[in-house]
Each structure stands twice: as C-alpha cells, then as structure tokens.
Design a protein around this motif. Sequence first.
Motif, PDB file in Angstrom:
ATOM      1  N   VAL A 131       0.678  -1.136  -0.405  1.00  0.00           N
ATOM      2  CA  VAL A 131       0.036   0.223  -0.160  1.00  0.00           C
ATOM      3  C   VAL A 131       1.183   1.314   0.248  1.00  0.00           C
ATOM      4  CG1 VAL A 131      -1.725   1.106   0.974  1.00  0.00           C
ATOM      5  CG2 VAL A 131      -1.966  -1.132   1.192  1.00  0.00           C
ATOM      6  N   GLU A 132       0.600   2.470  -1.065  1.00  0.00           N
ATOM      7  CA  GLU A 132       1.179   3.547  -0.760  1.00  0.00           C
ATOM      8  C   GLU A 132       0.968   4.419   0.211  1.00  0.00           C
ATOM      9  OE1 GLU A 132       2.800   6.507  -4.067  1.00  0.00           O
ATOM     10  OE2 GLU A 132       1.462   4.868  -4.559  1.00  0.00           O
ATOM     11  N   ALA A 133       1.676   4.753   1.477  1.00  0.00           N
ATOM     12  CA  ALA A 133       1.574   4.952   2.285  1.00  0.00           C
ATOM     13  C   ALA A 133       1.051   6.580   1.874  1.00  0.00           C
ATOM     14  CB  ALA A 133       2.835   4.932   3.132  1.00  0.00           C
ATOM     15  N   THR A 134       0.610   7.281   2.697  1.00  0.00           N
ATOM     16  CA  THR A 134      -0.026   8.490   2.606  1.00  0.00           C
ATOM     17  C   THR A 134       0.646   9.726   4.116  1.00  0.00           C
ATOM     18  OG1 THR A 134      -1.628   8.276   3.959  1.00  0.00           O
ATOM     19  CG2 THR A 134      -2.037   8.191   1.581  1.00  0.00           C
ATOM     20  N   PHE A 135       1.329   8.425   4.738  1.00  0.00           N
ATOM     21  CA  PHE A 135       2.500   9.273   5.806  1.00  0.00           C
ATOM     22  C   PHE A 135       3.241  10.046   5.339  1.00  0.00           C
ATOM     23  CE2 PHE A 135       2.034   5.026   6.738  1.00  0.00           C
ATOM     24  CZ  PHE A 135       3.270   4.980   6.445  1.00  0.00           C
ATOM     25  N   ASP A 136       3.750  10.780   6.177  1.00  0.00           N
ATOM     26  CA  ASP A 136       5.665  11.133   6.132  1.00  0.00           C
ATOM     27  C   ASP A 136       6.130  10.844   7.054  1.00  0.00           C
ATOM     28  OD1 ASP A 136       5.094  13.783   4.429  1.00  0.00           O
ATOM     29  OD2 ASP A 136       4.243  14.785   6.420  1.00  0.00           O
ATOM     30  N   TRP A 137       7.600  10.133   6.499  1.00  0.00           N
ATOM     31  CA  TRP A 137       7.805   8.996   7.248  1.00  0.00           C
ATOM     32  C   TRP A 137       9.599   9.308   7.104  1.00  0.00           C
ATOM     33  CZ3 TRP A 137      11.890   6.045   5.180  1.00  0.00           C
ATOM     34  CH2 TRP A 137      12.404   4.381   5.295  1.00  0.00           C
ATOM     35  N   SER A 138       9.942   8.792   7.996  1.00  0.00           N
ATOM     36  CA  SER A 138      11.713   8.966   8.182  1.00  0.00           C
ATOM     37  C   SER A 138      11.996   8.005   9.136  1.00  0.00           C
ATOM     38  CB  SER A 138      11.997  10.007   8.257  1.00  0.00           C
ATOM     39  OG  SER A 138      13.123  10.200   8.572  1.00  0.00           O
ATOM     40  N   ASP A 139      13.558   7.142   8.792  1.00  0.00           N
ATOM     41  CA  ASP A 139      13.715   5.676   9.700  1.00  0.00           C
ATOM     42  C   ASP A 139      14.580   6.951  10.522  1.00  0.00           C
ATOM     43  OD1 ASP A 139      15.659   6.490   8.201  1.00  0.00           O
ATOM     44  OD2 ASP A 139      16.884   4.244   7.489  1.00  0.00           O
TER      45      ASP A 139
END
Length: 472
Positions: free
Chosen positions: A265-273
């Motif tokens: 699923v292509e996520a809609t939230f901002d993400w950083s590891d």
Amino acid sequence: MNLTKIVPLVMAGGSGTRLWPLSRDTLPKQFLPLLDDGRSTFQATLQRLADPRFGAPVVITNNDFRFIAAEQMLAIGIKGEIVLEPEGRDSAAAVAVGTVLAMQRGVDAICVALAADHIIQNTDAFHADCAIAAELAASGLIMTLGITPTHPATSYGYLARGELLDAPRASRLLRFVEKPDLDRAKRYLEEGYLWNSGNFLFAAATMREELSRHAPETLAAATAAVAGAARDLDFLRLDPSAFSRAPKISIDYAVMERTEAGGVVEATFDWSDIGTWDSVYEIKPKDADRNVLEGDVVALDSHGNYLRSDDLLVTVLGLDDVVVVATRDAVLVSSMAAAGNVKTLVQHMKTAGRPQASEHLKVYRPWGWYQRIDIGQRFQVKRINVKPGGLLSLQKHFHRAEHWVVVSGTAEVTVDDETRFVHENESAYLPVGCVHRLRNPGKIDLELIEVQVGSYTGEDDIVRLEDVYARK
C-alpha cells in the motif's frame, strides 16, 4: 473486519550506531529523546498504536534494555507484553516470535510489525493506511507500507509494484529489492518503485505459513523459544538455547524477497527512519541560515548544518553542510555527505577497543541511573540518582570502599546489620567487604555522590546477595 484484532509487534532491540555518539549499544536511538517534545521514538510508536484498532503491543527487545523499555511505557501509560531476546538474531526471528505469540491471542489474529525507531508525522493517515493493509492481510497477503521516494536513496530497500488490488493505492508486490547503488536507485525512481518502510501487516497464520515455507529453521527456533519462555518479573524471557538456533537473517531476506504473497500500500503519511544524522537534520525545524541548533550551540557565518550539544558549549565558525554532535565524553564532526558512514567509524573504534563506541557515561538501571564523573588510579567518582522507591541490590565489594554523600533527598543506608537514614549534606562510609544496600524511601529523587577508593573499581566487582529486579 474487526480491526481490534491487529496485534502490534514493536521491534525495539537494535543498536542504531549510525547516530553515534548519542546512540550507543548501552542506550540506542529508539530510547533517546530525539523528538522535539522530549519523547523517544519508542514512546511515539507506542502512542501511535493507542487506538481502538490495535490491541496491546508486544514489544520485542534486548535483555539489556528491559527496564528502560518498561519505564518509558509506564511514563506514557501504555501496557503490553515485553519479550526479551537472549541475543540479537535480526528481524526474522523477532517477527517469528511475535507471530507465535499473536497466534496465542487467536488463530485469525492480524499483526502489524513496526520498528521502534521510525518517525511518522501523520497518525490519522497511518491509521487509515493500516486499515487498508489489514483488510488485504486478512485475505492472505503480507502487506508492506511503501513510501513515495523523494530522492534516489541508497540506504533503503525498494518495492516494485505489480497488478492493482481492489483497494486504494494497493498493488501486488512484484519485486522486493535490497539497498541499491546510486545508479540503480535513480532507475528505480524512474520506474515508480517505492521505498520499503519496514512496516508490515499480515495474518499471523499467513506469516507462519510463509516462514514454514521459506525460513523453517527460524520458525522452529522461535516456536521452541516461546514454548520454553519463562516469566521474569513483568517480562517474558525467551528460552536462550532454542532462540540461539534461529539463523541471523532479516525478515526481508528470509520471507519478503521470496514470498509470492506480498502486497504493498502506498502510504500517505510522512515517514523517516532517522537512521543517520542527515535524516535527523531533514525533519527538524531550521533557522534562517538553514541550521538546526540543539543545546548549547553558537554558529556564525555557517549554513546548512546540524549542530547539537548535550553538555558542552559548541561553537562553529564558517562551516557549511556539517554535522557536529557533542556529548560529555565524545564529539562527532562529519560532513553532511559522509553522515551515513558513522557506522563504519564506530566499528573502527570498537576494533581499537574504545569504550566510548559502545558505552555511555550515563548508565541506566531499574532503580535510576549513575554517571561517572572522574576516574583515576585507585579511585572513581560517580553521580547516582535513585528514583522514589528505588532499591539497589544487597551487595558487597572485594576491592573497594565507598563513600556516599547525599546531595538531595533522603537515603536509607544499610551497612552490615545497621540501617539508618542519611539526609542532605550527610554521608555514609562503606568499608571493603561490608554487605550494604541503598534505598530511596522518599517521594523525590535521591541524588548522591559516590567516591570509590581501592585497588579495583570495575563494575564486575559486585557480588549481589539479594535483588528485587532479579539480577542476582
């Protein structure tokens, strides 16, 4: 589908050495207060799951982190199972353990496996994306939450999408590839690949089947480790002999690169590891000179820098695009471009026997913490903080005497057969070989200075005779 069946599996056992000198083996990045509000990413991850869609979390962590994990969960009011790995065997073993435990909650359990060291900005979007992925996971797919790339990163895995599924932004997983070189990363962006966020949703039964097919040794070891697990205070301690038989392999290699049941699923939230200092720089607010300044820092004629000090005054003059991170016992200076190579630097220091590579001066214990102030031939000085109700083990030392000076609070001190209260600006003497114990009976933190004198002041000169934290 009933989304309350989603069982969170929170992986919190890694070391995060690329964020050295802040993150070290004794206190890795997931437990550090890296967020602007003072929370750790571990706490933020758990709070993101504090929603009716999710059940009580299963936290899988290292034995050395058990008390800080429990304390951080208590601080935010989150209850869950804390599972202790006897040793690090990478993410496949952790996911397998979580799968076995989730099956005990119900054969139709749906799981979400999350790393504890990621930052997700939009919780509502995360919940919505999990709901989509969970519906598909219930149909027998192992769903990945994919991130739309912003640049050709070489530090992330990539996901190629296949045929569309009957759900928003959802596709079959055509190909799962590990970290590419720069040329391949550029090509992946042109071909519409997504980044692998490392967040997976799956039916426990599906994951068990795929582990059985592609990683049977991992599943067998995890099943036996859970079957032989023992309760230790509030922790579930996996059977060490069984767990050691698990191959050291990631869930990406063990299952995701081999399975035919993958989806994304292509996520809609901002993400950083936030795996490197340059990625930390990217998510932080910046001043007019594009600098991120944290702590006691002064920058002049400098631009695009990440500058942080947790103790010392740090000054920077005429530098652009650098990382400077200072702690009490170590300073990192790196170009922003080389920030991703800090792990190599740490390994070099470990090989050279540098204790700063792995250990902090400040060491957390279940009763509080201590920090070394000074050390020399035949002496060591520590600052000790004991939280209310904290009780150190009943112990003795063969090679050192100790002097305790109370700075604030009240100490209950036991020396051999005598117990007495020691108040602010009072002291206690503990001769070599005496049986002693320290307790904080008050409602505020107890702070004291400990001066050790003797032929040896190492931490292994402790004989624990009785311990409420089961460390004896």
